[in-house]
Scaffold this motif. Structure first.
Motif, mmCIF file in Angstrom:
data_model
loop_
_atom_site.group_PDB
_atom_site.id
_atom_site.type_symbol
_atom_site.label_atom_id
_atom_site.label_comp_id
_atom_site.label_asym_id
_atom_site.label_seq_id
_atom_site.Cartn_x
_atom_site.Cartn_y
_atom_site.Cartn_z
ATOM 1 N N GLN A 9 0.836 -1.193 0.000
ATOM 2 C CA GLN A 9 0.000 0.000 0.000
ATOM 3 C C GLN A 9 0.872 1.245 0.000
ATOM 4 N N LYS A 10 0.354 2.286 -0.641
ATOM 5 C CA LYS A 10 1.064 3.551 -0.670
ATOM 6 C C LYS A 10 0.798 4.308 0.626
ATOM 7 N N SER A 11 1.785 5.063 1.045
ATOM 8 C CA SER A 11 1.612 5.874 2.240
ATOM 9 C C SER A 11 0.623 6.999 1.923
ATOM 10 N N PRO A 12 -0.018 7.580 2.940
ATOM 11 C CA PRO A 12 -0.947 8.691 2.682
ATOM 12 C C PRO A 12 -0.273 9.870 1.982
ATOM 13 N N LYS A 13 0.988 10.119 2.322
ATOM 14 C CA LYS A 13 1.721 11.209 1.660
ATOM 15 C C LYS A 13 1.884 10.914 0.176
ATOM 16 N N ARG A 14 2.283 9.695 -0.150
ATOM 17 C CA ARG A 14 2.490 9.305 -1.552
ATOM 18 C C ARG A 14 1.176 9.328 -2.327
ATOM 19 N N ARG A 15 0.106 8.883 -1.686
ATOM 20 C CA ARG A 15 -1.211 8.879 -2.328
ATOM 21 C C ARG A 15 -1.682 10.308 -2.602
ATOM 22 N N PHE A 16 -1.489 11.211 -1.618
ATOM 23 C CA PHE A 16 -1.873 12.606 -1.800
ATOM 24 C C PHE A 16 -1.080 13.245 -2.930
ATOM 25 N N LEU A 17 0.226 12.967 -2.974
ATOM 26 C CA LEU A 17 1.053 13.537 -4.034
ATOM 27 C C LEU A 17 0.677 12.989 -5.403
ATOM 28 N N LEU A 18 0.231 11.743 -5.457
ATOM 29 C CA LEU A 18 -0.240 11.179 -6.723
ATOM 30 C C LEU A 18 -1.486 11.919 -7.197
ATOM 31 N N ALA A 61 3.690 19.844 -18.845
ATOM 32 C CA ALA A 61 2.817 18.965 -18.071
ATOM 33 C C ALA A 61 3.304 17.524 -18.136
ATOM 34 N N VAL A 62 3.688 17.067 -19.314
ATOM 35 C CA VAL A 62 4.159 15.687 -19.476
ATOM 36 C C VAL A 62 5.470 15.482 -18.724
ATOM 37 N N LEU A 63 6.414 16.420 -18.835
ATOM 38 C CA LEU A 63 7.688 16.287 -18.141
ATOM 39 C C LEU A 63 7.511 16.305 -16.632
ATOM 40 N N ARG A 64 6.636 17.154 -16.154
ATOM 41 C CA ARG A 64 6.378 17.231 -14.719
ATOM 42 C C ARG A 64 5.787 15.925 -14.201
ATOM 43 N N PHE A 65 4.843 15.352 -14.941
ATOM 44 C CA PHE A 65 4.215 14.108 -14.517
ATOM 45 C C PHE A 65 5.207 12.944 -14.609
ATOM 46 N N ALA A 66 6.032 12.915 -15.650
ATOM 47 C CA ALA A 66 7.035 11.857 -15.788
ATOM 48 C C ALA A 66 8.059 11.939 -14.662
ATOM 49 N N ARG A 67 8.413 13.135 -14.271
ATOM 50 C CA ARG A 67 9.349 13.310 -13.167
ATOM 51 C C ARG A 67 8.750 12.820 -11.863
ATOM 52 N N TYR A 68 7.460 13.020 -11.689
ATOM 53 C CA TYR A 68 6.803 12.525 -10.488
ATOM 54 C C TYR A 68 6.790 10.998 -10.460
ATOM 55 N N LEU A 69 6.534 10.377 -11.598
ATOM 56 C CA LEU A 69 6.425 8.923 -11.650
ATOM 57 C C LEU A 69 7.757 8.227 -11.426
ATOM 58 N N ARG A 70 8.845 8.913 -11.700
ATOM 59 C CA ARG A 70 10.156 8.323 -11.463
ATOM 60 C C ARG A 70 10.339 8.134 -9.961
ATOM 61 N N LYS A 71 10.656 6.938 -9.566
ATOM 62 C CA LYS A 71 10.760 6.615 -8.149
ATOM 63 C C LYS A 71 12.055 7.153 -7.571
ATOM 64 N N ASP A 72 11.946 7.791 -6.422
ATOM 65 C CA ASP A 72 13.100 8.312 -5.726
ATOM 66 C C ASP A 72 13.787 7.168 -4.966
ATOM 67 N N PRO A 73 15.056 6.892 -5.232
ATOM 68 C CA PRO A 73 15.710 5.763 -4.555
ATOM 69 C C PRO A 73 15.895 5.999 -3.053
ATOM 70 N N ASN A 74 15.880 7.244 -2.608
ATOM 71 C CA ASN A 74 16.054 7.540 -1.187
ATOM 72 C C ASN A 74 14.763 7.480 -0.395
ATOM 73 N N GLU A 75 13.637 7.378 -1.089
ATOM 74 C CA GLU A 75 12.347 7.367 -0.411
ATOM 75 C C GLU A 75 12.061 5.975 0.146
ATOM 76 N N ASN A 76 11.671 5.916 1.392
ATOM 77 C CA ASN A 76 11.342 4.648 2.023
ATOM 78 C C ASN A 76 9.851 4.421 1.935
ATOM 79 N N GLU A 77 9.459 3.319 1.341
ATOM 80 C CA GLU A 77 8.046 2.951 1.282
ATOM 81 C C GLU A 77 7.669 2.322 2.609
ATOM 82 N N VAL A 78 6.539 2.746 3.154
ATOM 83 C CA VAL A 78 6.068 2.179 4.419
ATOM 84 C C VAL A 78 4.940 1.234 4.164
#
Length: 78
Positions: A9-18, A61-78
């Motif tokens: 499951q995605k964290s609430p922060k990740r879901r809100f940002l999506l 718009a496309v570049l911004r959305f593609a940048r968001y979809l790229r997963k941050d390697p430093n982000e910890n999924e909870v």
């Protein structure tokens, strides 16, 4: 036994940002299309400049959305 899918499951922060990212993408896409195809929108610009500006907004718009979809390697999924 019931399986627990908390690991996937995605964290609430990740879901809100999506949701925020999708909303921004759709808003910018609609804005770019309005600039290109709506004659009464930005009337003071000539048609070629309106088309170029609309395309720039859509590409942003496309570049911004593609940048968001790229997963941050430093982000910890909870």
């Amino acid at each position: 036994m019931l399986s627990n899918n908390n690991e996937k499951q995605k964290s609430p922060k990740r879901r809100f940002l999506l949701i925020l990212g999708v909303t921004a993408f759709v808003g910018l896409l609609v804005f770019g299309l309005l600039i290109i195809f709506r004659d009464s929108f930005l009337e003071q610009l000539p048609k070629p400049q309106k088309t170029i500006f609309g395309c720039v907004v859509i590409v942003y718009a496309v570049l911004r959305f593609a940048r968001y979809l790229r997963k941050d390697p430093n982000e910890n999924e909870v």
